[in-house]
Structures are given as C-alpha cells and as structure tokens.
Design a protein around this motif. Sequence first.
Motif, short mmCIF file in Angstrom:
data_model
loop_
_atom_site.label_atom_id
_atom_site.label_comp_id
_atom_site.label_asym_id
_atom_site.label_seq_id
_atom_site.Cartn_x
_atom_site.Cartn_y
_atom_site.Cartn_z
N LEU A 218 0.82 -1.21 0.00
CA LEU A 218 0.00 0.00 0.00
C LEU A 218 0.85 1.26 0.00
O LEU A 218 0.54 2.24 -0.67
N ALA A 219 1.94 1.25 0.77
CA ALA A 219 2.77 2.46 0.90
C ALA A 219 3.31 2.95 -0.43
O ALA A 219 3.56 4.14 -0.61
N ALA A 220 3.48 2.04 -1.39
CA ALA A 220 4.04 2.43 -2.68
C ALA A 220 3.07 3.26 -3.52
O ALA A 220 3.47 3.87 -4.51
N TYR A 221 1.79 3.29 -3.12
CA TYR A 221 0.78 4.00 -3.90
C TYR A 221 0.32 5.30 -3.24
O TYR A 221 -0.49 6.02 -3.80
N VAL A 222 0.81 5.57 -2.02
CA VAL A 222 0.38 6.76 -1.29
C VAL A 222 1.14 7.96 -1.84
O VAL A 222 2.38 7.94 -1.92
N PRO A 223 0.45 9.04 -2.23
CA PRO A 223 1.14 10.21 -2.82
C PRO A 223 1.88 11.01 -1.76
O PRO A 223 1.62 10.90 -0.56
N ASP A 224 2.80 11.83 -2.23
CA ASP A 224 3.57 12.69 -1.34
C ASP A 224 2.86 14.00 -1.02
O ASP A 224 3.16 14.65 -0.02
N GLU A 225 1.92 14.40 -1.88
CA GLU A 225 1.25 15.67 -1.66
C GLU A 225 0.51 15.66 -0.32
O GLU A 225 -0.35 14.83 -0.08
N SER A 226 0.84 16.62 0.54
CA SER A 226 0.28 16.62 1.89
C SER A 226 -1.22 16.87 1.89
O SER A 226 -1.96 16.31 2.72
N GLU A 227 -1.72 17.70 0.96
CA GLU A 227 -3.13 18.04 0.97
C GLU A 227 -4.00 16.86 0.56
O GLU A 227 -5.09 16.66 1.10
N ALA A 228 -3.53 16.08 -0.39
CA ALA A 228 -4.35 14.97 -0.89
C ALA A 228 -3.97 13.64 -0.27
O ALA A 228 -4.69 12.66 -0.44
N ARG A 229 -2.87 13.59 0.45
CA ARG A 229 -2.34 12.32 0.95
C ARG A 229 -3.35 11.57 1.81
O ARG A 229 -3.59 10.38 1.60
N LEU A 230 -3.99 12.25 2.77
CA LEU A 230 -4.87 11.57 3.70
C LEU A 230 -6.12 11.04 3.00
O LEU A 230 -6.58 9.93 3.28
N ALA A 231 -6.67 11.83 2.06
CA ALA A 231 -7.88 11.39 1.35
C ALA A 231 -7.59 10.17 0.49
O ALA A 231 -8.36 9.20 0.47
N PHE B 178 0.86 4.36 9.42
CA PHE B 178 0.69 5.72 8.92
C PHE B 178 0.23 6.61 10.08
O PHE B 178 -0.99 6.68 10.36
N PRO B 179 1.14 7.28 10.77
CA PRO B 179 0.79 8.07 11.96
C PRO B 179 -0.28 9.13 11.69
O PRO B 179 -1.07 9.45 12.59
N GLU B 180 -0.31 9.67 10.49
CA GLU B 180 -1.29 10.71 10.20
C GLU B 180 -2.72 10.19 10.25
O GLU B 180 -3.70 10.95 10.21
N PHE B 181 -2.85 8.88 10.31
CA PHE B 181 -4.15 8.24 10.35
C PHE B 181 -4.83 8.38 11.70
O PHE B 181 -6.03 8.14 11.83
N GLN B 182 -4.08 8.71 12.74
CA GLN B 182 -4.59 8.70 14.11
C GLN B 182 -5.84 9.56 14.25
O GLN B 182 -6.80 9.16 14.92
N ASP B 183 -5.84 10.75 13.66
CA ASP B 183 -6.96 11.67 13.83
C ASP B 183 -7.73 11.89 12.53
O ASP B 183 -8.33 12.95 12.33
N SER B 184 -7.75 10.90 11.67
CA SER B 184 -8.42 11.04 10.39
C SER B 184 -9.93 11.14 10.57
O SER B 184 -10.53 10.36 11.33
N PRO B 185 -10.59 12.06 9.88
CA PRO B 185 -12.06 12.12 9.95
C PRO B 185 -12.73 10.89 9.33
O PRO B 185 -13.92 10.66 9.53
N GLU B 186 -11.94 10.12 8.55
CA GLU B 186 -12.47 8.92 7.91
C GLU B 186 -12.35 7.69 8.80
O GLU B 186 -12.76 6.60 8.41
N LEU B 187 -11.80 7.85 10.01
CA LEU B 187 -11.45 6.70 10.83
C LEU B 187 -12.66 5.84 11.18
O LEU B 187 -12.62 4.61 11.09
N VAL B 188 -13.76 6.47 11.57
CA VAL B 188 -14.95 5.71 11.96
C VAL B 188 -15.50 4.92 10.77
O VAL B 188 -15.88 3.75 10.91
N ASP B 189 -15.54 5.56 9.62
CA ASP B 189 -16.04 4.85 8.44
C ASP B 189 -15.13 3.70 8.05
O ASP B 189 -15.58 2.65 7.59
#
Length: 732
Positions: free
Chosen positions: A30-43, A73-84
């Motif tokens: 999965l990590a190989a497909y995650v973009p570097d752009e910070s704005e779109a990375r989490l989505a 992926f530490p940025e996942f901790q507070d993701s608004p998508e976490l519950v879904d």
Amino acid sequence: MTVRLADSIARFSADWRRSLSGTRTDPPPLAAYVPDESEARLAVLSDLVRIDIRHRWERPGLGKRITDYRTEFPEFQDSPELVDLLREEFVARRRSGPLPLEDFLAEYPDLADRVRAHLAATGADRIDANVLRIDRTLAEIAPGQRIDDFDLLTELGAAPDPASNRVFLARQRSMQRLVAVRLSTGGVDEPHTMARLDHPHIVRVFDHRMVVFADGAAFGRLVYMQYVPGGTAAEVLEQRGAGVGAEGGRVLLRAVDAAVEAAGEIRPSDSRVRAEIAALSWPETVAWIGRRLAEALDYAERHGVGHRALKPSNVLFTAEGVPKLADFMPERTTDDPGLEAPTVTTAYSSPEELSRALDSEAPELDSRADIYALGVLLWELLTGTLPFGGADSPAAALEQRRGGVRATALRQLPADCPAALRRVLLTCLEPEPHRRWSTGAVLAQQLDLCLDEHARDLVDPPQRSLRRHLRHWRVLLIALAIGVPNALASLYNIEHNRALIINHMSAEAQDRIDLTTAITNAAYFTVGAAVMVYFGRHLIFVPHGLRTGVRYSPETLHRARTNTIQFGDRALIAVFSMWMLSGVSFPFLLAGTGDEVPSAYAYAHYFVSHAICGAIALVYPFLLMNFYLIRCIYPMFLSHGEISARDAVLLHRLRRRCGAWMLGAAAIPLLSVASATLLVPADLAEIIVVLRFLAIGSVVAFLGVYVLFMALEKDLRALERVLAPDAGQGKP
C-alpha cells in the motif's frame, strides 16, 4: 483530486485484482501507492485502505486491522475517515467469519460509541443477521422442516459424515427458487471462496450464513447454492458398466436421467447439448466432460482458487449433462495456522500432494495438482478403473505414482480410445509437475482436439502410419518438393532456349554459355539452399529434439509452429529471387560471348518461357511443401503444449493463399499453349516436342496437386476448428 492521484488508486485496485487472480503472489504494498502531496495524501490513503482491507480479509491469513494501519501511517490517528474505515473493517471481518459486534467494539474502546452509532446508521451491524441460531442439532434436521428462509424438501445423497455435513434440496421462500442447502459444522471458509467464482462449469454459491446448532457447538455454516439435479460423476461410474463401447455418450445421459427422475424433475425433451452428447463415443464423452472441467479449473486458478479436492462426488451434472465443479477446498496460507489442513483423498491425489501430506516442508501445490486429479478422474471414467491400484497409505500411493502408469493399466483403455486422448491423459498423470499440462486452459485445448476426429488423427497418427514415418524425412521431402519442380522447369527452359537461341550461336559461344550457366546456377542454388535452411531451422531441429525428449519453451514452440506455417512463403521468396537473377543474368551472358546478339523476337520468347517455368517452380513447390508440412510436421507441435488461436489466423490465411496458387496451377497449361501461338512455324517445329511435354505434363501435374489441395483444404479446416473452437459459436 487530480487525475494522477486517481490513477494511483486505480493502479492499486488493478494490482489487487491481479493478486487475487493468481498472476502475482503477494498483495501490492500500500505504501508504494500513497502520494507525497500533503493536501491529498490523507484522502487518497483512506481510499487505498478501504480497497486494501476489503481484499485482505477475502484471503485467509492476510487480514489487517485499522490498528495496524494507524501504526504504519501516523497521520491516520486523527483522520475524519477513521470511523467509516472501522465500519469497513467490521464488514470485511464479519463476511470472512463469525464476529460478534460487542467483541469488535471492545477492540476499539475509545471509538466504540461512535462506531456503534455509525454501524447502526448504515445497517452494517445487521450483516449476516447476527448469526442464525437453529434449535436442533445437525443430526436432527430432516426434510419437511424449515430452516430460516428455506423449506427442506429432500436430502441430496448420503453424506460421509452426517454429524458434520449434510446437503438438502430446499425451496428458498424469498426468491421462490430451488437451491441446494448445505449445513455443516466448523468455520471453514470454502463458501466465501466459491462465492467469488462465476463460471458455467462451477456450481454457483449464492450466499452463506453462520449458524449455531442446539448442542451449542462451535459456529457452523449454512450455504445455499445452485441446485444441479443430474447427479454426480460417481453415479456415472455406476452406470458405466461393461457395454459402454456401444452406447457412448448415452451412458452419461442415462445416469443423468436416473438422477433427475429420483429428484422428481423432468429431463429436457429437446436439447441440442443432449443430442451432441448422444452422438459421441465413450472416449469422446470423457474428453467432452474433461474439457469443461479443465476450463473451470483454469478459471478458478486465475481467480486465485485451487480445487484441491477433485473426485467423482464433486463433479455434478445438469439435466442436460453439462458438468459443474463443486466443493472447492478453502484457501490455506502459511499465515493461517488455525485452518485445518484438507484431508488427502489418496485415490485422486497428485504425488506432490501426497508428499506434502507426509512432509509439511514439501513445496506448495499449484494448479498442476488439480490437473493430475482431473487426469485420474477422467481415466477412471474412461476405463472404469483407477490408473493406480489401491493403496492403504499416502506413502504407498506416492510410491505408485512415482512409477507412472503401468502397462496393466494401459491395457484397460478401450479399443476405440483415440491416441490423442491416451497421450493427453498420460501427460496429466506425469509424476513430475513440470511435465504435465501447464494450465487448465492448455488441457482444455488438448481435450477439445480429441473431439475432432480429423484433427486428432493429424496430431496423433497411428503408430504404423506413413505420416508418422514421413516426419523423419522432412529435409529430404522438402528438398524434393522444391527441387523436382524446379529441375523440370529448368530442363524445359534450357531446351527451349537452346532450340531458339543457343543453337544459332557458334560452337565456342555455346561452350562458354554452358560453362557460365552451370557456374551461375550452382552459385544461385547454394545461396538459395542456405537461405531456405535458415528459414526452416526450427522445423528441421525442433521436431528432432521433441522426439529425443527435449522440452522446449512455449516461445520456441510458438516460433516453430509459425515458421512451419510460413515456410512455404519464405521458400518461394528464395526460389523467386533465384529465377529473377537467372532471368536477368542470361542476356548479359549472351552479350558476353561476342557473338551476334539475338533478336528482340528471340528475347521475347525467352522471357515468356522463363515466366512460365518460373511459375512452375513457384506454384508446385508451394502446394507440395504445404501439403507435407501441414499434414505431417505442424500437427506434431500441437501435442506438446499451448494451442494458440493466433495460429488459426495464420492457417486461415494460408488456406486462402493455397486457393490462389491453385488458380496459378490451372493457368500454366493455358499459358504454355498460348505461348506457342506466338512462334513462327519454323521455331514451333523445333520445340514442338518439349512444348507438348510441358502442356501434357502441366495438365497431369495440375490434376495431381488438385487432389493434394483438396486434402490440404480439409486438413487446414480441421486444424482451424481446434485452434479457435469458439469462433462464431459458444460451447455449452
């Protein structure tokens, strides 16, 4: 989201599909497909996790929890998508096995209330109806009872272990359809495996539910699937009997009809498929069944599913006699130690499966284990007996299989068994996996070949047939096919030129012309022969290697087949070049003698004669060579692996070219007579003998090659049928 970011999601999904189909061994990282752009990375990461978690829980031993993704992926901790995403995990895990809602929520205490509310709002908390509870034990369930949405009508067959596995014919109330319902104890994931498969020769699993029986045993399964009323291959074996040779495919239909009547069904009264089966001999019927089962195995393997439990009771038949595979074993991985190892069915197990039963460190199984099991099953259907004697242990069975099929078993083959079917089954039963058919698709092609009488006779001619012996003399026969027409054409051309041109020159000039012509023709012949040996290197050397046991790659065999089909055209290029050089050089040789240059009239007749002789040197070698190559050489390559539909295109084009060359052969006698009308009476008198020879000989030759052309046309059409069997029509 930009197109590039959307593309990373599409690529990840496509790579997962390839992993599920077996074309790659590991899940895509999965990590190989995650973009570097910070704005779109989490989505984008959230969408990738949804795909990843869904597919991972489809494969035993690969499941990951949201906890694992949060760690990675530490940025996942507070993701608004976490519950879904937790809802996605719950749905995926619930579909793969029993998972009470409270147990799942206990794994995420900090998010439990939010997840519970989200699951309730989306209806995900009701997936699998929170497990079906049955107030009876499995042994107490009987026809006439209702289980959830199903009215049980009758029990199908006698289960080997009724305490753990029973199958009923039932009516599903909500859909008003007949289904087969299997109730079993244990949580084996075979229903989820088969639910991924949608193929005309695989029993369709509609859905499954987890159940708890009255005895409080561990979770079991209720699986409802397509109802197939025509019985099993085990019942076909019972019907086979000793008189199968005279009845052929009607044996299969009789077994199917008996099963259909026992189930209270009505057999089809007007069926194209049944008419096709009834017209087959028994060996052809076995090949017909095997072709469809091989296609099913190939489809399942391409979707990441092996059968691993192929036996007569797992081959079902529709009322029309069409076979369907059932009861695929669950997938097993080294990361899934809790899954019980499948029981080895000794009678149908491959050597590598038996080795693995004796030694857990033995190599993993692949599709060739199922090809071996299918070979055993088809052999049993064909002969009425297993190819190997009874063995009371995996070790004894393994020893038998390593010795190959013995002569006593070969003597059990029916007298009308085609040599092609014998070869195909023996290849299925090779002790070494790499010597078997590589995939179910290749096996299906070979079995389809066995169903075409003309094509199978081309590929596997009788042992004492002339065609089989002529394969050894390919260099000599090709040389004769090219050399004899060219030699006859050259002799006529020489006599024609001598009478009209050379005899009118001085003796010294004639000697010089003869010497120079001999040297020139020898040089042309040597170069032409070398070019043709290069063009035909694969059809010269590969057949010899195949006879001596050399195993060639699919690419080499493909080149050999292609070169054989195209050799006639390539050889004619060399022949045409030699005649062109000869035609151009002869006037220069005449001019170099110092004698008076022949008249334009003489040159005109020289070129007409040269054109007619050149046509003879092209037309007849093309037809003679292709008759030999298509009848004797090309078919032998088809018995060693893939049968490519691409070859059918080449053969179709060759057939059209042969028709065009036949028109050329028909024109040669007319051209020879027409050329004579252009001669003055004195010249005609000088060449009348050779002209008659040309006219009469070309008529006789045309009649001869016409007979060969009709046979070649029949051969080409037969090969096209087996190379592209589904062109223009579907197969049941």
